[in-house]
Motif scaffolding. Structure first.
Motif, PDB file in Angstrom:
ATOM      1  N   SER A 428       0.443  17.974  -5.244  1.00 54.91           N
ATOM      2  CA  SER A 428       1.852  17.994  -5.649  1.00 54.91           C
ATOM      3  C   SER A 428       2.758  17.280  -4.653  1.00 54.91           C
ATOM      4  N   ASP A 429       2.189  16.444  -3.790  1.00 51.19           N
ATOM      5  CA  ASP A 429       2.991  15.705  -2.820  1.00 51.19           C
ATOM      6  C   ASP A 429       2.698  14.214  -2.946  1.00 51.19           C
ATOM      7  N   PRO A 430       3.545  13.479  -3.676  1.00 54.88           N
ATOM      8  CA  PRO A 430       3.296  12.049  -3.875  1.00 54.88           C
ATOM      9  C   PRO A 430       3.661  11.181  -2.684  1.00 54.88           C
ATOM     10  N   SER A 431       4.209  11.775  -1.636  1.00 53.83           N
ATOM     11  CA  SER A 431       4.712  10.967  -0.521  1.00 53.83           C
ATOM     12  C   SER A 431       3.602  10.188   0.174  1.00 53.83           C
ATOM     13  N   PHE A 432       2.380  10.694   0.138  1.00 52.82           N
ATOM     14  CA  PHE A 432       1.292   9.989   0.828  1.00 52.82           C
ATOM     15  C   PHE A 432       1.000   8.655   0.157  1.00 52.82           C
ATOM     16  N   LEU A 433       1.024   8.625  -1.170  1.00 51.32           N
ATOM     17  CA  LEU A 433       0.796   7.367  -1.871  1.00 51.32           C
ATOM     18  C   LEU A 433       1.947   6.398  -1.637  1.00 51.32           C
ATOM     19  N   VAL A 434       3.159   6.904  -1.604  1.00 48.42           N
ATOM     20  CA  VAL A 434       4.319   6.049  -1.317  1.00 48.42           C
ATOM     21  C   VAL A 434       4.203   5.471   0.089  1.00 48.42           C
ATOM     22  N   GLN A 435       3.883   6.332   1.056  1.00 48.73           N
ATOM     23  CA  GLN A 435       3.714   5.864   2.438  1.00 48.73           C
ATOM     24  C   GLN A 435       2.613   4.811   2.535  1.00 48.73           C
ATOM     25  N   ALA A 436       1.516   5.029   1.806  1.00 53.76           N
ATOM     26  CA  ALA A 436       0.391   4.098   1.886  1.00 53.76           C
ATOM     27  C   ALA A 436       0.808   2.698   1.442  1.00 53.76           C
ATOM     28  N   VAL A 437       1.620   2.618   0.396  1.00 56.14           N
ATOM     29  CA  VAL A 437       2.106   1.313  -0.058  1.00 56.14           C
ATOM     30  C   VAL A 437       3.094   0.737   0.948  1.00 56.14           C
ATOM     31  N   GLN A 438       3.998   1.561   1.420  1.00 56.20           N
ATOM     32  CA  GLN A 438       5.004   1.082   2.369  1.00 56.20           C
ATOM     33  C   GLN A 438       4.369   0.589   3.669  1.00 56.20           C
ATOM     34  N   GLN A 439       3.240   1.183   4.042  1.00 56.88           N
ATOM     35  CA  GLN A 439       2.565   0.793   5.281  1.00 56.88           C
ATOM     36  C   GLN A 439       1.519  -0.303   5.058  1.00 56.88           C
ATOM     37  N   GLY A 440       1.407  -0.783   3.822  1.00 59.73           N
ATOM     38  CA  GLY A 440       0.461  -1.857   3.533  1.00 59.73           C
ATOM     39  C   GLY A 440      -0.981  -1.405   3.423  1.00 59.73           C
ATOM     40  N   LEU A 441      -1.210  -0.103   3.295  1.00 59.07           N
ATOM     41  CA  LEU A 441      -2.575   0.420   3.185  1.00 59.07           C
ATOM     42  C   LEU A 441      -3.080   0.372   1.746  1.00 59.07           C
ATOM     43  N   LEU A 442      -2.159   0.392   0.794  1.00 53.98           N
ATOM     44  CA  LEU A 442      -2.461   0.222  -0.621  1.00 53.98           C
ATOM     45  C   LEU A 442      -1.451  -0.759  -1.191  1.00 53.98           C
ATOM     46  N   SER A 443      -1.860  -1.488  -2.220  1.00 51.90           N
ATOM     47  CA  SER A 443      -0.906  -2.375  -2.893  1.00 51.90           C
ATOM     48  C   SER A 443      -0.239  -1.614  -4.030  1.00 51.90           C
ATOM     49  N   GLU A 444       1.000  -1.974  -4.318  1.00 49.39           N
ATOM     50  CA  GLU A 444       1.668  -1.331  -5.448  1.00 49.39           C
ATOM     51  C   GLU A 444       0.987  -1.716  -6.757  1.00 49.39           C
ATOM     52  N   THR A 445       0.376  -2.876  -6.791  1.00 48.11           N
ATOM     53  CA  THR A 445      -0.374  -3.280  -7.980  1.00 48.11           C
ATOM     54  C   THR A 445      -1.507  -2.303  -8.266  1.00 48.11           C
ATOM     55  N   ARG A 446      -2.143  -1.822  -7.204  1.00 46.59           N
ATOM     56  CA  ARG A 446      -3.232  -0.840  -7.400  1.00 46.59           C
ATOM     57  C   ARG A 446      -2.686   0.438  -8.023  1.00 46.59           C
ATOM     58  N   LEU A 447      -1.521   0.904  -7.587  1.00 45.34           N
ATOM     59  CA  LEU A 447      -0.922   2.085  -8.200  1.00 45.34           C
ATOM     60  C   LEU A 447      -0.530   1.803  -9.642  1.00 45.34           C
TER      61      LEU A 447
END
Length: 670
Positions: A428-447
């Protein structure tokens, strides 16, 4: 002209292109749409409506114009692409969480109760953009439906009006174990899935799925966290009860029929479907020493027979049925496993890219949603790792990040998403996925890829257009007389007659005195028996027993609930003492509920007749005992003759105890 549906495009780079095409066609006057189309029933809504060419549409984002995702004339694929292009990063992250619907006065921390906490739900839906939840609520059908409608109203209040999806663990059987099944609510009551395997009739299993599909949709459950395609090749394993047994060919056929029933056919998700989530990909049944990977001590699956590929076969039935979703296993292999040239990683299934991307999406071509099991991104604290040193175990500090125990929460989200996870169970905490994109660890395209898959299924189910249910009708659908009659018939058919000395069964109760254990005396009396207080005073003794078990890990939350260890009846076991008492009567009948394969070596000589059951009411049992119906079942697993032979068998291989007391497929009738 008619704007035909196109095959689903790969997501990378395609959403913007598809959306631009839709907007171009809209800008040209919308003439691509069939002018003869009839109004879709959009039911009740709290949203404003837009009228275009005499047709009504929901203005889901309240901008006063008809956007492509709001246009029910377009294909689900087109609408999902358009909506995905409108999502913020936070909304994409929220879509990727599969939360637990909070309830009022929750004493377990797991969402059990009889009324939703709508204020807490509003926070998760409106502020965190979560719109998929598991329900563990247990109440009557009318109340469930009313409360579901209130949840949908919360979804309509969000920026884009995305509807809410509600999932459930199985709730149509007999056993209730938190984290594996859900309780009550008046649903028709069927044998466990092992019972369907015992009958071996795909038509019956498909009918079951179709009935439960109707019951679920009546109360707003749109996703079933089932079936288990896991194979029960390890007799001590605690999760056998939810499987179709140990044989891959039998399980494959049953899994396919189950999904076809739940999803309403073989072509995938449609407006009447309950999405099936087949689990647990893959090899979960081969648990080392039978311990379960909900627990740290049971995190390993093992393949001493080099038989991992055998455990993939039941999933082929799921793919043939176009299953909507797949859930990976918690377990990690205890040694290197290679299948079809793909070498798995020694981590939990949700973190294993070769397992999810190379094998599941690559070799098997799966295109649906991959949803993780619950808690894979959570920390497993000292009590979770070692068991509580004092007091009762709880879900506080519980997690299942096997192979990633020392990683950060952020690192687990990144690893699982890159491995192929679309949605995180119990989060129930989406902040980790947001942080991952902001830090370049995941692409927003992947989400975006995951968001598209999740939205596509909501469109295919018709939730955007008709999310509400008829609460008054729910009571007449759920557990109605016709459904329950078919469920009772399945209970009767699933009984497995193992022993019938002197062809004692069937027998009438007329004029007979009976001693009972674990059975309602009123039911026996309805069948003509006179209930007496001792076996010695009886003509026959009838005993309900259950497969023995041990609680070997009481200091772990799941270890304290699950059935582990020995399968053998021993002195001091309450059911075995009853069996010995029953042997004092001239005739005795024993039925054993088999959530795992019981060892009956020292029961055979103490009973006239023995029946295995996989969930049966007293009435259905007496129908079979008295000949009103016949037992049709055959064992979906072999019954070992001793625990020594259980210990010696290989966890990943079926039918391999040295001298089974009853072989796989055994079953008598009359």
């Amino acid at each position: 002209m008619h704007f035909a549906s196109r095959p689903t495009m790969p997501l990378a780079g395609s959403i913007a292109t598809a959306t631009a095409l839709v907007f171009f066609l809209y800008a040209c006057g919308g003439n691509h749409l069939d002018s003869t189309v009839k109004q879709l029933d959009i039911g009740h809504t709290s949203l404003p409506l837009i009228t275009v060419s005499g047709l009504q549409f929901k203005d889901m984002n309240r901008n006063g114009q008809l956007d492509p995702y709001e246009d029910w004339r377009l294909s689900a694929q087109e609408r999902a692409r358009d909506l995905t292009s409108r999502l913020t990063l936070a909304e994409k992250a929220g879509l990727m969480l599969h939360g637990t619907a909070p309830v009022l006065n929750d004493t377990t921390g797991a969402g059990t109760g009889n009324a939703y906490d709508l204020a807490a739900l509003q926070t998760q839906i409106s502020n965190l953009d979560i719109n998929t939840f598991i329900t563990r609520m247990s109440t009557d059908a009318h109340t469930m439906a009313l409360q579901y409608n209130e949840i949908q109203a919360l979804g309509e209040q969000t920026r884009l009006g995305i509807p809410i999806s509600i999932s459930s663990d199985p709730r149509s059987h007999f056993q209730y174990v938190l984290g594996a099944s859900a309780g009550g609510g008046g649903f028709s009551q069927w044998p466990e899935t092992l019972g369907f395997a015992a009958v071996g009739d795909a038509t019956l299993t498909r009918t079951f799925g179709d009935i439960v599909r109707q019951e679920y949709r009546a109360v707003g459950i749109t996703e079933a966290l089932s079936p288990q395609a896991d194979l029960a090749t390890e007799p001590r394993w605690a999760r056998i009860n939810g499987t179709f047994g140990e044989d891959a060919d039998l399980a494959k056929a049953q899994v396919q029929a189950y999904i076809e029933g739940f999803q309403g056919g073989t072509t995938g998700i449609n407006s009447q479907s309950v999405i099936a989530v087949v689990k647990h990909w893959a090899g979960y049944g081969a648990q080392k020493d039978g311990y379960d990977s909900h627990n740290y001590y049971g995190r390993y699956a093992t393949y001493p027979g080099n038989n991992f590929a055998y455990h993939l076969k039941p999933f082929e039935g799921a793919f043939a049925a176009n299953v909507g979703s797949v859930m990976p296993t918690y377990s990690e292999p205890d040694a290197a496993v290679t299948v079809d040239g793909i070498t798995l990683e020694q981590v939990g299934g949700a973190f294993d890219k070769p397992l999810l991307t190379d094998l599941l999406r690559g070799k098997y071509g799966f295109q649906g949603v991959i949803v993780s099991d619950w808690g894979i991104a959570s920390d497993c604290d000292a009590n979770c790792l070692n068991g509580v040193s004092s007091g009762a175990p709880s879900f506080v500090g519980f997690g299942t990040p096997w192979g990633m125990e020392t990683a950060t929460r952020l690192a687990r989200f990144v690893r699982a998403t890159n491995a192929g996870i679309d949605q995180f169970g119990g989060e129930s905490d989406p902040s980790f996925l947001v942080q991952a994109v902001q830090q370049g660890l995941l692409s927003e395209t992947r989400l975006s890829e995951s968001a598209y898959r999740i939205l596509l299924q909501k469109f295919q189910q018709g939730l955007f257009d008709h999310p509400y249910v008829d609460a008054d009708a729910a009571s007449s659908i759920v557990g109605n007389a016709s459904f329950q009659a078919q469920a009772l018939d399945a209970q009767r058919r699933a009984l497995v007659l193992l022993q019938n000395t002197g062809n004692y069964l069937p027998t009438t109760g007329n004029g007979k005195k009976v001693w009972l254990y674990g059975i309602d005396p009123a039911i026996a009396q309805q069948y003509g028996y006179t209930v007496v207080s001792t076996p010695q005073a009886a003509d026959v003794a009838i005993v309900r027993a259950s497969t023995p078990y041990q609680t070997l890990h009481p200091n772990y939350i799941f270890g304290s609930m699950q059935h582990e260890g020995s399968l053998a009846f021993t002195d001091g076991n309450a059911d075995y003492e009853a069996i010995k008492q029953a042997a004092l009567a001239p005739k005795s009948v024993v039925t054993v509920y088999m959530d795992r394969p019981a060892i009956l070596t020292n029961v055979q000589g103490k009973a006239t007749a023995i029946l295995a059951n996989f969930g049966v009411s007293d009435a259905a049992l007496f129908d079979v005992l008295t000949g009103k119906a016949k037992p049709e079942g055959h064992l979906p697993f072999e019954l070992p003759s001793s625990m020594d032979e259980v210990v010696a068998q290989r966890e990943d291989v079926p039918h391999d105890t040295a001298h089974p007391l009853y072989a796989f497929g055994y079953g008598l009738s009359y």
